[in-house]
Design an enzyme around this catalytic site. Sequence first.
Site, PDB file in Angstrom:
ATOM      1  NE  ARG A 214      24.905  -8.558  -4.460  1.00 25.90           N
ATOM      2  CZ  ARG A 214      24.866  -7.499  -3.646  1.00 25.90           C
ATOM      3  NH1 ARG A 214      23.705  -7.051  -3.198  1.00 25.90           N
ATOM      4  NH2 ARG A 214      25.953  -6.878  -3.302  1.00 25.90           N
ATOM      5  CG  PHE A 230      12.318  -6.689   0.189  1.00 25.92           C
ATOM      6  CD1 PHE A 230      11.577  -5.659   0.752  1.00 25.92           C
ATOM      7  CD2 PHE A 230      11.884  -8.000   0.396  1.00 25.92           C
ATOM      8  CE1 PHE A 230      10.449  -5.927   1.522  1.00 25.92           C
ATOM      9  CE2 PHE A 230      10.757  -8.278   1.152  1.00 25.92           C
ATOM     10  CZ  PHE A 230      10.041  -7.239   1.719  1.00 25.92           C
ATOM     11  CB  SER A 253       8.020  -0.235  -1.841  1.00 25.43           C
ATOM     12  OG  SER A 253       9.113   0.009  -1.002  1.00 25.43           O
ATOM     13  CB  CYS A 339      19.980  -6.948   7.382  1.00 22.30           C
ATOM     14  SG  CYS A 339      18.726  -5.740   6.987  1.00 22.30           S
TER      15      CYS A 339
HETATM   16  N1  SAH Z   1      18.502  -7.100  -1.849  1.00 21.66           N
HETATM   17  C1  SAH Z   1      19.104  -5.805  -1.998  1.00 21.66           C
HETATM   18  C2  SAH Z   1      19.055  -4.958  -0.732  1.00 21.66           C
HETATM   19  C3  SAH Z   1      17.671  -4.769  -0.151  1.00 21.66           C
HETATM   20  S1  SAH Z   1      17.498  -3.360   0.847  1.00 21.66           S
HETATM   21  C4  SAH Z   1      20.534  -5.955  -2.521  1.00 21.66           C
HETATM   22  O1  SAH Z   1      21.008  -7.083  -2.747  1.00 21.66           O
HETATM   23  O2  SAH Z   1      21.196  -4.942  -2.706  1.00 21.66           O
HETATM   24  C5  SAH Z   1      15.799  -3.328   1.182  1.00 21.66           C
HETATM   25  C6  SAH Z   1      14.921  -2.765   0.087  1.00 21.66           C
HETATM   26  O3  SAH Z   1      13.569  -2.999   0.454  1.00 21.66           O
HETATM   27  C7  SAH Z   1      15.039  -1.271  -0.160  1.00 21.66           C
HETATM   28  O4  SAH Z   1      15.421  -1.029  -1.485  1.00 21.66           O
HETATM   29  C8  SAH Z   1      13.613  -0.727   0.081  1.00 21.66           C
HETATM   30  O5  SAH Z   1      13.225   0.279  -0.844  1.00 21.66           O
HETATM   31  C9  SAH Z   1      12.765  -1.955  -0.086  1.00 21.66           C
HETATM   32  N2  SAH Z   1      11.477  -1.965   0.623  1.00 21.66           N
HETATM   33  C10 SAH Z   1      11.211  -1.501   1.873  1.00 21.66           C
HETATM   34  N3  SAH Z   1       9.920  -1.761   2.207  1.00 21.66           N
HETATM   35  C11 SAH Z   1       9.372  -2.414   1.149  1.00 21.66           C
HETATM   36  C12 SAH Z   1       8.069  -2.962   0.896  1.00 21.66           C
HETATM   37  N4  SAH Z   1       7.082  -2.899   1.800  1.00 21.66           N
HETATM   38  N5  SAH Z   1       7.857  -3.574  -0.286  1.00 21.66           N
HETATM   39  C13 SAH Z   1       8.844  -3.664  -1.220  1.00 21.66           C
HETATM   40  N6  SAH Z   1      10.077  -3.161  -1.014  1.00 21.66           N
HETATM   41  C14 SAH Z   1      10.346  -2.539   0.136  1.00 21.66           C
END
Ligand code: SAH
Length: 395
Positions: A214, A230, A253, A339
Amino acid sequence: MAKLPQLVLKAGKEQSLNRFHPWVFSGAIKKIKGELMEGDFVEVLDSNENFLALGHSIIGSISVRVLSFEQVEMDYDFWRNKIQKAYDLRKAIGLAENEQTNAYRLVHGEGDYLPGLIIDYYNGTVVVQMHTVGMYRIQDVIVDVLKDVLGDKLKSVYAKSEGTLPYKAYVDATNGYIYGDKPEKIALENGLKFHVDWEKGQKTGFFVDQRENRSLIERYSKGRKVLNMFCYTGGFSFYAMRGDAKLVHSVDSSERAIQVTNDNVQLNFPGDERHQAFAEDAFKYLGETKDQYDLIILDPPAFAKHQNVVKNALQGYRRLNAKAMEQIQKGGILFTFSCSQVITKEQFRTMVFSAAARAGRKVRILQQLTQPADHPVDIYHPEGEYLKGLVVYVD
Ligand code: SAH
């Protein structure tokens, strides 16, 4: 020392333990001596019945997670010593006792020689998460040790193992505070504030493992139009905003994630109109964004949790990455992650290569990313390197 149950390995199966790999697979076992239940401490012996290791017993393809390669008493001092070492490491890497950051991983399972135990620290609250029954059974000891090691810094402990213990173990773990009062749930990461919801949020409430990646975004975002796909709590977005991005769109989502992201915008950049958040599916959203962004972050959840779904997961990652590469502006930068522990660095990179080929774009790797130092990887346990990332430049 009370006599522990013993597992005797088949001839030749001691090799990985001699190389300090901390798992014993069920196929390596010749016989069991004594009564052995899930979660018990167990001694592992070679085929000549010489001592190899001590660990927690598990029912499954991994039968033992090793806690010690020496024949020691697993008493209070044993655990205290381990957790003190984990804390000292966080001090050594500049995370514990840091004014700008008070969210970090204090114990990272095998990476801290404590398989089955995850502990994250958020501004005085620790969230303790057990992945084995053996660890769950000693939860009280772990809490006492934490009080001892962290002293005044420890305000509350939240136990969160309801969803992480083996389903068939039938231990009735419930999530909740086991020490201290209900605390305020705001933590700092590199000077940015975050609501961390360990009660309702995913994992322990926040993804501390992306801290450095980040931070890197901040350097890349000046003047860019950023899509944080995401986004979860919006982490990458605020670094991009602080790095002078032209606009930042956060997408997830989950409605709840979008709500938390918007709350975090108010904490850090109240009223800043560069930011907007959308609750949408990644594939759908990406399909409609032609040439809109020149910096895209893809940080999806683990698509593969088991070895037998790796192939499908790689296809999913490829489709996602190809879509982002098709849509990104010329001269765009893509931060892409996986991950999934079961996907190797090589598989990940090959996947990005075939996504680039599918999108028909020229792509160069700028940087290769992984997890930060508070998620150490035991060199004898390469499986511990679960986070893989690439920064690529798309011509
Ligand atoms: N980048 C974030 C962590 C991501 S965790 C950080 O820095 O903290 C993954 C995320 O993907 C979750 O919040 C989940 O709700 C989302 N997610 C899962 N499937 C998804 C989809 N099909 N489209 C969009 N988001 C999704």
